[in-house]
Design an enzyme around this catalytic site. Structure first.
Site, PDB file in Angstrom:
ATOM      1  N   HIS A 196       4.785 -16.429  16.083  1.00 43.43           N
ATOM      2  CA  HIS A 196       4.508 -15.349  15.253  1.00 43.43           C
ATOM      3  C   HIS A 196       5.114 -15.463  13.683  1.00 43.43           C
ATOM      4  O   HIS A 196       6.088 -14.491  13.451  1.00 43.43           O
ATOM      5  CB  HIS A 196       5.195 -14.089  15.958  1.00 43.43           C
ATOM      6  CG  HIS A 196       4.518 -12.750  15.619  1.00 43.43           C
ATOM      7  ND1 HIS A 196       4.188 -11.871  16.490  1.00 43.43           N
ATOM      8  CD2 HIS A 196       4.019 -12.402  14.453  1.00 43.43           C
ATOM      9  CE1 HIS A 196       3.482 -10.810  15.712  1.00 43.43           C
ATOM     10  NE2 HIS A 196       3.455 -11.203  14.513  1.00 43.43           N
ATOM     11  N   ARG A 223      -3.472 -10.361  17.141  1.00 39.44           N
ATOM     12  CA  ARG A 223      -2.498 -10.163  18.298  1.00 39.44           C
ATOM     13  C   ARG A 223      -2.978 -10.831  19.213  1.00 39.44           C
ATOM     14  O   ARG A 223      -4.109 -11.144  19.953  1.00 39.44           O
ATOM     15  CB  ARG A 223      -2.386  -8.557  18.394  1.00 39.44           C
ATOM     16  CG  ARG A 223      -1.753  -7.593  17.324  1.00 39.44           C
ATOM     17  CD  ARG A 223      -0.237  -7.869  17.308  1.00 39.44           C
ATOM     18  NE  ARG A 223       0.490  -7.089  16.353  1.00 39.44           N
ATOM     19  CZ  ARG A 223       0.580  -7.653  15.352  1.00 39.44           C
ATOM     20  NH1 ARG A 223       0.838  -8.526  14.812  1.00 39.44           N
ATOM     21  NH2 ARG A 223       1.645  -6.439  14.603  1.00 39.44           N
TER      22      ARG A 223
HETATM   23  P1  NAP Z   1      -6.691  -4.388   8.134  1.00 43.02           P
HETATM   24  O1  NAP Z   1      -6.866  -4.184   6.571  1.00 43.02           O
HETATM   25  O2  NAP Z   1      -6.562  -2.906   8.621  1.00 43.02           O
HETATM   26  O3  NAP Z   1      -8.007  -4.848   8.538  1.00 43.02           O
HETATM   27  C1  NAP Z   1      -8.464  -4.756   9.647  1.00 43.02           C
HETATM   28  C2  NAP Z   1     -10.270  -5.465   9.864  1.00 43.02           C
HETATM   29  O4  NAP Z   1     -10.554  -5.607  11.217  1.00 43.02           O
HETATM   30  C3  NAP Z   1     -10.987  -4.571   9.066  1.00 43.02           C
HETATM   31  O5  NAP Z   1     -11.806  -5.470   8.450  1.00 43.02           O
HETATM   32  C4  NAP Z   1     -11.868  -3.832  10.532  1.00 43.02           C
HETATM   33  O6  NAP Z   1     -13.004  -3.458  10.194  1.00 43.02           O
HETATM   34  C5  NAP Z   1     -11.708  -4.924  11.438  1.00 43.02           C
HETATM   35  N1  NAP Z   1     -11.758  -4.208  12.904  1.00 43.02           N
HETATM   36  C6  NAP Z   1     -10.997  -3.472  13.307  1.00 43.02           C
HETATM   37  N2  NAP Z   1     -11.383  -3.105  14.573  1.00 43.02           N
HETATM   38  C7  NAP Z   1     -12.765  -3.741  14.695  1.00 43.02           C
HETATM   39  C8  NAP Z   1     -13.574  -3.808  15.758  1.00 43.02           C
HETATM   40  N3  NAP Z   1     -13.438  -3.207  16.683  1.00 43.02           N
HETATM   41  N4  NAP Z   1     -14.809  -4.501  15.451  1.00 43.02           N
HETATM   42  C9  NAP Z   1     -14.883  -5.325  14.333  1.00 43.02           C
HETATM   43  N5  NAP Z   1     -14.006  -5.373  13.097  1.00 43.02           N
HETATM   44  C10 NAP Z   1     -12.925  -4.538  13.552  1.00 43.02           C
HETATM   45  O7  NAP Z   1      -5.620  -5.192   8.769  1.00 43.02           O
HETATM   46  P2  NAP Z   1      -5.032  -6.706   8.244  1.00 43.02           P
HETATM   47  O8  NAP Z   1      -4.032  -5.984   7.010  1.00 43.02           O
HETATM   48  O9  NAP Z   1      -5.931  -7.286   7.560  1.00 43.02           O
HETATM   49  O10 NAP Z   1      -4.309  -7.071   9.484  1.00 43.02           O
HETATM   50  C11 NAP Z   1      -4.968  -7.492  10.499  1.00 43.02           C
HETATM   51  C12 NAP Z   1      -3.910  -7.621  11.644  1.00 43.02           C
HETATM   52  O11 NAP Z   1      -3.238  -8.905  11.469  1.00 43.02           O
HETATM   53  C13 NAP Z   1      -2.707  -6.579  11.763  1.00 43.02           C
HETATM   54  O12 NAP Z   1      -3.459  -5.348  12.710  1.00 43.02           O
HETATM   55  C14 NAP Z   1      -1.676  -7.384  12.772  1.00 43.02           C
HETATM   56  O13 NAP Z   1      -2.018  -7.312  13.915  1.00 43.02           O
HETATM   57  C15 NAP Z   1      -2.093  -8.906  12.385  1.00 43.02           C
HETATM   58  N6  NAP Z   1      -0.980  -9.547  11.596  1.00 43.02           N
HETATM   59  C16 NAP Z   1      -0.480 -10.688  12.120  1.00 43.02           C
HETATM   60  C17 NAP Z   1       0.620 -11.236  11.449  1.00 43.02           C
HETATM   61  C18 NAP Z   1       1.177 -12.501  11.979  1.00 43.02           C
HETATM   62  O14 NAP Z   1       2.327 -12.872  11.390  1.00 43.02           O
HETATM   63  N7  NAP Z   1       0.551 -13.055  12.907  1.00 43.02           N
HETATM   64  C19 NAP Z   1       1.031 -10.771  10.295  1.00 43.02           C
HETATM   65  C20 NAP Z   1       0.595  -9.552   9.628  1.00 43.02           C
HETATM   66  C21 NAP Z   1      -0.593  -9.121  10.279  1.00 43.02           C
HETATM   67  P3  NAP Z   1     -13.338  -2.501   8.797  1.00 43.02           P
HETATM   68  O15 NAP Z   1     -13.142  -3.169   7.613  1.00 43.02           O
HETATM   69  O16 NAP Z   1     -15.069  -2.270   9.081  1.00 43.02           O
HETATM   70  O17 NAP Z   1     -12.556  -1.435   9.137  1.00 43.02           O
HETATM   71  C1  GLV Z   2       3.366  -8.900  11.837  1.00 43.89           C
HETATM   72  O1  GLV Z   2       2.678  -9.243  12.837  1.00 43.89           O
HETATM   73  C2  GLV Z   2       2.856  -7.674  11.179  1.00 43.89           C
HETATM   74  O2  GLV Z   2       2.147  -7.122  11.820  1.00 43.89           O
HETATM   75  O3  GLV Z   2       3.221  -7.614   9.977  1.00 43.89           O
END
Ligand code: NAP
Ligand code: GLV
Length: 310
Positions: free
Chosen positions: A273, A225
């Site tokens: 994005h 983000r």
């Molecule tokens: P997720 O499965 O919830 O994983 C989040 C990861 O971040 C986990 O490993 C978590 O640690 C770690 N984390 C959270 N807070 C932290 C902190 N304070 N310090 C260290 N590590 C931390 O999320 P995801 O599905 O992988 O998605 C991640 C993010 O990608 C989404 O929230 C979204 O913002 C972004 N995204 C962007 C797009 C785009 O098109 N650009 C698309 C989809 C998603 P733990 O494992 O220890 O809990």
């Molecule tokens: C996109 O940014 C998502 O959170 O799926």
């Protein structure tokens, strides 16, 4: 129980998801925001963002489904305790993120920024080619997306680090957690990739201090983000030459303002994005599967810890 749903979002997606959901759960009552005859009967809302008065208008909502992987835009801390918040977990999102990060890492690793600038001067000059095992990619966030990205890069021969909140083990990946873990990891990084959720703890995480901890010549990719980066600090680090390149998919304010310096910076690549976009077909299936689980009293996939914010 027949589920009474409200969908808030683009019409084409709504029509697609309505068909998929009704096929899987024929007794579902589907409404399109804001045309809801009896708001008190609504059980669940599917949305990207919600206005402030949502839970007064729909007082009996029991679940909110994010149309994306992230939930920061729904402000988890203002969703009442009794309401479940579900984010999208979909293999097609993971696959898109793997290809986005891979192509971005390759753009840096194979010097495409440099050759693009040489092309503008019709300059034919070859440079040494580094091998993947000579390049360390560090991933912030080892969740659904980070883990898959880390494993893929590792399988291609890159040295891969990963940082998460809790300690983790992942084949082929050196893992770190906590503040000290972050500093240790940053100091040994060529390309830093953010795949973190936006929370109070991750806001502004990529700032003057963290950038200074990276070795000179490191690059940054952000597909988490926009608010995770302090833009002025990144621009200063790019201009001083400490940071070589930035590939940015997400921004504090989207769409990115026409006047923003990122657009014209020669060592910044901007995408709107699109790293991983919710697909109507696969995400509709995931929604229907989760509704079925809910109806059958099973835990849903992607339930968010609202206190933690992700
Ligand atoms: P997720 O499965 O919830 O994983 C989040 C990861 O971040 C986990 O490993 C978590 O640690 C770690 N984390 C959270 N807070 C932290 C902190 N304070 N310090 C260290 N590590 C931390 O999320 P995801 O599905 O992988 O998605 C991640 C993010 O990608 C989404 O929230 C979204 O913002 C972004 N995204 C962007 C797009 C785009 O098109 N650009 C698309 C989809 C998603 P733990 O494992 O220890 O809990
Ligand atoms: C996109 O940014 C998502 O959170 O799926």
């Amino acid at each position: 129980m027949a589920i009474n749903l409200v969908y808030k979002g683009p019409q084409t997606r709504g029509e697609c998801w309505q068909e998929t959901v009704i096929n899987a759960l024929p007794d579902t009552k589907w409404h399109t925001w804001p045309h809801v005859p009896v708001p008190e009967q609504v059980d669940a809302i599917i949305a990207w963002t919600l206005p402030d008065n949502t839970f007064e208008t729909y007082p009996n909502v029991k679940a909110v489904f994010s149309v994306g992987a992230g939930v920061d835009q729904l402000q988890p801390d203002r969703i009442p305790d009794t309401i479940k918040l579900i984010r999208l977990i979909d293999p097609s999102l993971t696959l898109q993120m793997q290809t986005y990060v891979l192509s971005s890492v390759m753009m840096i690793h194979r010097d495409h920024f440099l050759y693009q600038s040489q092309k503008a001067q019709r300059c034919w000059q070859q440079h040494n080619v580094a091998l993947p095992h000579e390049c360390t990619v560090s991933i912030l966030g080892l969740g659904e997306l980070g883990k898959a990205v880390a494993s893929q890069l590792s399988s291609l021969g890159f040295r891969v680090n990963g940082w998460s909140r809790s300690a983790k083990q992942l084949d082929g990946v050196s893992t770190f957690h906590g503040q000290q873990g972050l500093s240790d990891m940053l100091a040994n990084t060529h390309i830093l990739v953010s795949l973190l959720p936006l929370t109070e703890e991750t806001k502004g995480l990529i700032n003057a201090d963290t950038l200074a901890t990276l070795p000179k010549g490191a690059s940054v990719i952000n597909a988490g983000r926009g608010e995770q980066i302090v833009d002025d600090d990144l621009l200063a680090a790019l201009d001083s030459g400490h940071i070589q390149y930035a590939i940015l998919d997400v921004f504090k304010h989207e769409p990115l303002a026409e006047s923003h310096p990122y657009w014209t910076h020669p060592r910044v690549h901007v995408t709107p994005h699109i790293a991983s976009i919710t697909r109507n077909d696969t995400a509709g299936q995931r929604l229907a599967e989760n509704l079925l689980r809910w109806q059958q009293g099973q835990p849903m996939i992607g339930e968010v810890n609202k206190q933690r914010g992700y």
